[in-house]
Design an enzyme around this catalytic site. Structure first.
Site, PDB file in Angstrom:
ATOM      1  CD  GLU A 137      -2.487   1.374   2.680  1.00 42.31           C
ATOM      2  OE1 GLU A 137      -3.360   2.247   2.797  1.00 42.31           O
ATOM      3  OE2 GLU A 137      -2.166   0.589   3.610  1.00 42.31           O
ATOM      4  CD  GLN A 198      -6.761  -0.332   4.527  1.00 43.39           C
ATOM      5  OE1 GLN A 198      -5.883   0.442   4.163  1.00 43.39           O
ATOM      6  NE2 GLN A 198      -6.580  -1.185   5.519  1.00 43.39           N
ATOM      7  CD  GLU A 238      -6.604   2.149   7.477  1.00 44.12           C
ATOM      8  OE1 GLU A 238      -5.694   1.717   8.196  1.00 44.12           O
ATOM      9  OE2 GLU A 238      -6.495   2.283   6.253  1.00 44.12           O
TER      10      GLU A 238
END
Length: 255
Positions: A137, A198, A238
């Site tokens: 990520e 997310q 998130e």
């Protein structure tokens, strides 16, 4: 698309183990916990089973509490430590039936860091137990200054170099917006490699505002694009939800 709750950020007003019940009551079937290592595996396991939840993602490696690096998969001098820590992570992941392990690159830059990250990911993909996929990520430099993986094109290049079926891209709308200025276009460009999503708004990782659209990310357009790209995976909240997490969950209606 399937909603999930990141219990490291949501319901912070509750003790850790109580967050699982809150997530289930809010309609979630899956959760993520960024660093579950301080709690006995059996306690997290029991919380998931009791409330019918799947734990879909954890971060690797475990956090360093002595001022050391926050992830070090791209640090040439720490290859041996990375591999030892990943073995520990895999024990947690297997015990908790985790689907994704986010491999954190740590700080670094240049060819040596790139080569180290690629070789570590190839090793980790081969060592991963069956059913566990690895994600990488990009993190934005405002939130994580000095972090090696700070660009989505770099992430794409690394995934192509690793070329393993169990290594994919973890997309985060907050980081994508902060890095490239348009989270929707980033998803369009990278969707073929994205295996987990997310969401959070920019510039402060706030809750998705689908009513007034006061943040920087156009979530209605993002979810429309995700559907158009046939993304059918998890979409995990998130973000910093504010004082009452339940008041921040309107985005679930758009999935």
């Amino acid at each position: 698309m399937k909603p999930a709750a990141n219990l490291s950020l949501l319901w912070q007003e509750l003790p850790y183990l109580d967050r699982f019940e809150a997530a289930a009551k809010a309609g979630f079937a899956a959760v993520e916990v960024l660093f579950p290592y301080d709690v006995a595996v059996k306690e997290t396991q029991r919380a998931c089973l009791t409330h019918g939840l799947d734990l879909i993602l954890i971060n690797a490696p475990p956090p360093n509490y002595t001022g050391g690096p926050r992830g070090f998969a791209a640090m040439p001098e720490l290859v041996a430590r990375f591999r030892a820590d990943m073995i520990r992570v895999y024990r947690y992941a297997e015990a908790l039936n985790v689907k994704f392990v986010h491999v954190m690159a740590g700080d670094g830059s240049g060819t040596a860091a790139t080569d180290t990250f690629i070789s570590n990911l190839i090793w980790a993909s081969a060592a991963a137990p069956k059913g566990i996929a690895l994600t990488i990520e990009p993190l934005n430099p405002v939130a994580m200054p000095g972090y090696f993986l700070n660009d989505y094109q770099l992430a794409q290049d690394i995934i192509h170099a690793v070329d393993q079926a169990n290594v994919g891209l973890q997309y985060d709308s907050y980081h994508a917006q902060m890095i490239h200025g348009d989270a929707v276009k980033v998803f369009e460009k990278c969707h073929e490699n994205i295996c987990h999503v997310q969401i959070g708004d920019a510039p402060d990782r706030s809750a998705p505002d689908i009513v007034s659209g006061s943040g920087q990310v156009d979530f209605a357009a993002l979810f429309k694009t995700m559907k158009a790209c046939d993304y059918a995976g998890w979409v995990s909240g998130e973000y910093h939800p504010g004082p009452v997490t339940e008041n921040s969950l309107d985005w679930m209606k758009l999935l």
